[in-house]
Structures are given as C-alpha cells and as structure tokens.
Design a protein around this motif. Structure first.
Motif, PDB file in Angstrom:
ATOM      1  N   LYS A  62       0.625  -1.282  -0.137  1.00 46.46           N
ATOM      2  CA  LYS A  62      -0.019  -0.181   0.148  1.00 46.46           C
ATOM      3  C   LYS A  62       0.785   1.373  -0.018  1.00 46.46           C
ATOM      4  O   LYS A  62       0.243   2.500   0.000  1.00 46.46           O
ATOM      5  CB  LYS A  62      -0.942   0.040   1.255  1.00 46.46           C
ATOM      6  CG  LYS A  62      -1.933  -1.273   1.143  1.00 46.46           C
ATOM      7  CD  LYS A  62      -2.778  -0.953   2.418  1.00 46.46           C
ATOM      8  CE  LYS A  62      -3.685  -2.235   2.641  1.00 46.46           C
ATOM      9  NZ  LYS A  62      -4.354  -2.748   3.733  1.00 46.46           N
ATOM     10  N   ILE A  63       2.005   1.145   0.188  1.00 41.57           N
ATOM     11  CA  ILE A  63       3.028   2.396  -0.038  1.00 41.57           C
ATOM     12  C   ILE A  63       2.810   3.071  -1.313  1.00 41.57           C
ATOM     13  O   ILE A  63       2.732   2.452  -2.476  1.00 41.57           O
ATOM     14  CB  ILE A  63       4.595   1.811  -0.098  1.00 41.57           C
ATOM     15  CG1 ILE A  63       4.927   1.419   1.254  1.00 41.57           C
ATOM     16  CG2 ILE A  63       5.542   3.248  -0.321  1.00 41.57           C
ATOM     17  CD1 ILE A  63       6.430   0.665   1.512  1.00 41.57           C
ATOM     18  N   PRO A  64       2.327   4.269  -1.091  1.00 39.30           N
ATOM     19  CA  PRO A  64       2.052   5.115  -2.400  1.00 39.30           C
ATOM     20  C   PRO A  64       3.108   5.474  -3.255  1.00 39.30           C
ATOM     21  O   PRO A  64       4.306   5.524  -2.566  1.00 39.30           O
ATOM     22  CB  PRO A  64       1.208   6.303  -1.985  1.00 39.30           C
ATOM     23  CG  PRO A  64       1.715   6.589  -0.478  1.00 39.30           C
ATOM     24  CD  PRO A  64       2.135   5.071   0.049  1.00 39.30           C
ATOM     25  N   ALA A  65       2.697   5.639  -4.519  1.00 35.02           N
ATOM     26  CA  ALA A  65       3.928   6.090  -5.338  1.00 35.02           C
ATOM     27  C   ALA A  65       3.170   7.518  -6.267  1.00 35.02           C
ATOM     28  O   ALA A  65       2.184   7.431  -6.221  1.00 35.02           O
ATOM     29  CB  ALA A  65       4.490   5.148  -6.548  1.00 35.02           C
ATOM     30  N   PRO A  66       4.286   8.429  -6.401  1.00 36.10           N
ATOM     31  CA  PRO A  66       3.838   9.351  -7.138  1.00 36.10           C
ATOM     32  C   PRO A  66       3.223   9.148  -8.625  1.00 36.10           C
ATOM     33  O   PRO A  66       3.400   8.095  -9.157  1.00 36.10           O
ATOM     34  CB  PRO A  66       4.912  10.327  -7.026  1.00 36.10           C
ATOM     35  CG  PRO A  66       6.150   9.577  -7.204  1.00 36.10           C
ATOM     36  CD  PRO A  66       5.652   8.259  -6.306  1.00 36.10           C
ATOM     37  N   ALA A  67       2.835   9.882  -9.282  1.00 30.67           N
ATOM     38  CA  ALA A  67       2.291   9.744 -10.656  1.00 30.67           C
ATOM     39  C   ALA A  67       3.309  10.662 -11.309  1.00 30.67           C
ATOM     40  O   ALA A  67       4.032  11.564 -10.985  1.00 30.67           O
ATOM     41  CB  ALA A  67       1.045  10.793 -11.096  1.00 30.67           C
TER      42      ALA A  67
END
Lengths: 177, 352
Positions: free
Chosen positions: B9-14
C-alpha cells in the motif's frame, strides 16, 4: 492529447504501435504508463530516474513490440520490460539523483499514514540489490524464478536476498518503535 | 501491523504531465532505445530446460561411448589443412580439452542508445596506406568499398551490408537494433553461415573439399554475452565500425562498448566474442580524398590493440582510421602506421 489509434481493440493498437503510430503509442501510454511508472519508481527509488525509465521504455516500444508474441497479457510483458530497464539503470550507476522515497511520495500522497512512512523509510535504507528483490517479490508479486531471470541471479540467491531484506526491514521497524 | 500488506500500500507518485509529450518528441526526433528481452520464465519453460539438459547429457554420453568404441584415427578428426590456407584457425584434435579464451569485459557501459535512422544506404570506398618508422609509405591492396543496401529478412527491415573485397561476404543487419541476423561468407573451398537469434549464434562451416578429400560440416553454437540490448558487430566482416558509427550519438565525453562476434569454430584460438571500447577524445578537421570533414576523434580499443578513428560530425561517416603497431621483434622496433582514408562516397541507394 487525442488518441485516434486503431479500432480500439488491443491487437490493432499493438499493430499500429509496432508500425510506429504516435497515436497508438500515446494510447498505450495512457493505459499503462502510470502503472509502469509506479513499478520503475519502486525499483529505482527516485522520481526523475523512474521517468527516464518510462521514457526509454515507450521510446523503444515500437521496435520492442516486434518481439512481443502476444501470448500472455501486454501489461505483464510491459512490466517485465520496465523492470529490466529499471534494473539496468540501477546497475549502470546512471541514476540522476538519489531522492528518498518518502520525500517525493509525501508530495503526492500527503495522507500517507505514519506506519507507512516508517515502512517507506525502512525500505529506503535497503541497498539496491535487496530492495529490488523485495519490490519485485512483495509488491509486484513476481516469483523467485522470474526475479532470478530478471536480475541474472539464481533462484536461491533471490530467496536469500529476500530473507535478508525482510530481516533488515523487521529489525529497522522494531528498533524504530 | 501486518507490514507485508502495508508494503503493497506504499503510495507512489504520478509521472509528470509532460512525460508523454517528451516521449513523442523523442520519437519524432528519431531517437530510438533498444529494450531488453522480456520473455517470462514459465514453469513449462523450466521443465523444457531440464528436459533439454537431460537429453543433451544422454546424447553426450551416447556420443562419447560411440566415439571411444568405434575404430578411428586421429587424422580423421582434424579439420582439413587446406581450409583458408591451413592457418591455425580451426579446432585442434584436443578441441574439447582446451580452455577457451576468456571474453574480456567491456571497459565502458554497453552501447544502449543509438540513432538507427541516421544509417543510410550507399557506398563508402576506403584506401589504405602503411608507413614504416615515419619514413617509408606505401599504399596497400585494392580500395575497399562497404555497400549498405535496404532489404528484409524474416519479416524484419534489414540492412544488407557487403564489401568489395572479393570474399562476397554479406551480413544481414536488423535496421532498428544494428544486431546481425545472418552472416554468410563463401570461401574457396568452404562456406561459413552464422545465424543469429536474440540470445545465441548457430554456426555452420560447410567444407567442400578438393577431389579425394572428405566433405564435412562443422557446427558450433554460442550464447551471446549480452541480453540482446546493444548493437553487435561481426568480426572480419563488412558489418563493422563503418556501419555502427553512423548511428552513434557521439558528443564530448561520449563512451561506450560493443561486442563483436568471431567464428564459433575458432573458439579455442580466439574468444568467440571480443569487446570494442570506444571513447570520444576530441574534435578535429580532417582532409581525405573524399573531402574535408569536421570530425569527432575516437579512441578504439580491442584487447591490446588501439586505433584512432575520425568520424564526421554531420553525417556520421567513418572518415579515417589509424592503427599503430610495432613488428614485435623487440630488436628493430619498427613502427608501422596503417591508415585507411575515405576516398569516395556514393549515397545513391544500391539496387536491392
């Protein structure tokens, strides 16, 4: 950007991209670009490097599609290509800069939880050869055989690296409490 | 916390909004990137590999048993001495026991970015000269013309690269990647064919002997040393630096290495693959019979051999090449300087 490529079917899109159509390439980017960027970002650990990876993947895609045999999903094939390009970038030492994952992600996802922040920080501290195995296995869901092939190591080495990565993560998280 | 779930679930940028525009602009500018192979390793593939390995082992045991049991003389196994003059280029009787020379490691990163659209069909003619100790100069041989013509092979756009050296050897080269697809070299009493796939070479040397000699075929295979990501040259063939340099994005401090494939059947004498390390060392204006060119000056290293190349900045043509060597005696210390100069260019596409 308008995309007027093909009749909308994946096969015609691939055929047109293979022939070098910019519209088809743009359509493929809009469909897969974000997921490929996330994968590249998690492997190389820096936004600019991840953009370079995705840029190179799509610039080389029309020629690379000549080798795509249309068995299995295009998304899976693109992910393997992207993973390889990202790993090559890691190995070549061509990275433009090191940016901690949490700094960049923080800009994009201000609502990230404290636990995730801690986890990210712990992942950041892992050396490249451990982080790449961890990302490919635990986040991207590749098997050890595929990771071994992608990294040019044995399946046993992939398992050992994962164990070491998890051990370091566990230690980092426990000591951070 | 189950942190393994949290990992996913670690978010990543766009990506940046202009990334697509940059990609399309790069394509429109003619930039190309050679991507690595991405075939998935399936369970079936692995079982196939095990099956092939077991079959190969059984075949080797069977062959070895037959070879040790059947009556034979050593001379039968030797390659014919009359193949290209009996030079020591062919496997000896102890072929299987000899250690193959090691493949040298590339000095620089393998060339990954090329501009294949800069390669054009045409004819480039070179004339060579040798100078000994800076005093005695002589021209050698007939002019050599490299011919690049458009063609196709197996549904892929290919360059048909040949030379006028009398060997009539021809290399079919993938236009997008500048990797060889097929190499054919007819010789007086034999014919060499190399077939390239994305990861290996299969070689076949067919020997058509003079009367009273036995006709035979030597086979060899070798795994390519890279992942199919870079251009590749073919040693002693027309697919050499003259073609490659046209596609290189040369600039100050540019450097890169490329593999060159030799004959697999010479593996005990020469490495099947050698590396060629290229480095831009400066710029220079050079005058040759074909004209005056503003050039990049490159250092080319292959094992212990060093050459200097001059490549025109505008067209990417190899304008001049200089190789310096001594006679190796250690006594006379004669220095030989071989220079090859571009004498004529005809960019009219040759007839297919």
């Amino acid at each position: 950007m308008s995309t007027s490529a093909g009749n909308g079917s994946p096969a015609s899109l691939i055929a047109e991209a293979r022939a070098g159509s910019p519209d088809a390439l743009a359509a493929l980017y809009l469909e897969h670009g974000a997921a490929l960027f996330r994968l590249a970002y998690r492997v190389v650990g820096a936004r600019e490097d991840a953009e370079d990876v995705v840029h190179d993947v799509f610039v080389g895609l029309p020629e690379a599609l000549q080798r795509y045999e249309e068995r299995g999903s295009l998304a899976g094939w693109l992910k393997r290509v992207t993973a390889r390009v990202a790993l090559m970038r890691l190995r070549s030492g061509k990275r433009r800069r090191e940016v901690a994952l949490d700094n960049t992600v923080g800009q994009a996802e201000p609502a990230a939880t404290a636990e995730r922040d801690g986890l990210q920080a712990a992942v950041d501290t892992l050396p490249d050869h451990l982080r790449s195995v961890l990302v490919l296995k635990e986040i991207e869901g590749y098997g050890h055989a595929e990771i071994a092939e992608l990294l040019g190591i044995s399946e046993g080495a992939s398992r050992v690296r994962l164990t070491r990565a998890l051990k370091r993560l566990r230690h980092k998280l426990e000591s951070g409490r | 916390m189950n942190w393994k779930d949290e990992l996913r679930k670690i978010p990543a940028p766009a990506p940046s909004k202009d990334l697509l525009e940059r990609i399309l602009a790069s394509r429109a500018a003619g930039r190309r990137v050679i991507l690595p192979e991405a075939k998935a390793a399936t369970r079936r593939d692995r079982y196939m590999r095990y099956a092939v390995a077991i079959a190969a082992a059984l075949a080797a045991v069977g062959w070895f048993s037959w070879e040790t049991l059947k009556p034979t003389v050593v001379e039968d196994k030797l390659p014919p001495a009359w193949v290209i003059g009996g030079t020591p280029l062919f496997p000896s009787a102890a072929f299987g026991q000899e250690r193959a020379p090691r493949i040298s490691s590339p000095r620089y990163p393998l060339i990954a970015e090329i501009q294949p659209t800069r390669v054009h069909a045409g004819r480039w003619t070179y004339k060579g000269s040798t100078t000994a100790d800076g005093v005695f100069t002589t021209t050698y041989g007939q002019p050599r013309t490299i011919v690049i013509a458009a063609g196709s092979f197996g549904g892929q756009a290919a360059w048909v690269v040949s030379s006028s050296m009398g060997m009539f050897d021809t290399v079919l080269v993938n236009r997008a990647t500048l990797r060889p697809l097929r190499y054919v070299r007819p010789m007086l009493h034999s014919r060499l064919v190399q077939q390239y796939s994305h990861d290996s070479i299969n070689e076949l040397l067919h020997v058509s002997p003079p009367p009273q000699e036995r006709e035979r075929t030597l086979r060899g295979s070798a795994v390519l040393p890279d992942l199919g990501v870079s251009p590749m040259l073919v040693s002693w063939s027309p697919h050499s630096l003259e073609v490659l340099v046209q596609a290189l994005p040369l600039g100050r401090s540019w450097r890169g290495s490329v593999y060159s494939a030799n004959w697999v059947t010479m593996a005990t004498r020469f490495p099947t693959f050698t590396t060629l390390d290229l480095r831009v060392t400066g710029t220079e204006r050079v005058t040759v019979p074909a004209g005056t060119f503003d050039c990049w000056r490159l250092e080319a290293r292959e094992a212990d051999e060093k050459s200097v190349l001059w490549v025109s900045q505008d067209q990417g043509w190899l304008v001049m090449r200089r190789h310096t060597s001594s006679d190796g005696s250690g006594r006379f210390r004669t220095e030989w300087v071989n220079e090859t100069r571009l004498v004529a260019v005809d960019t009219t596409p040759p007839a297919p």
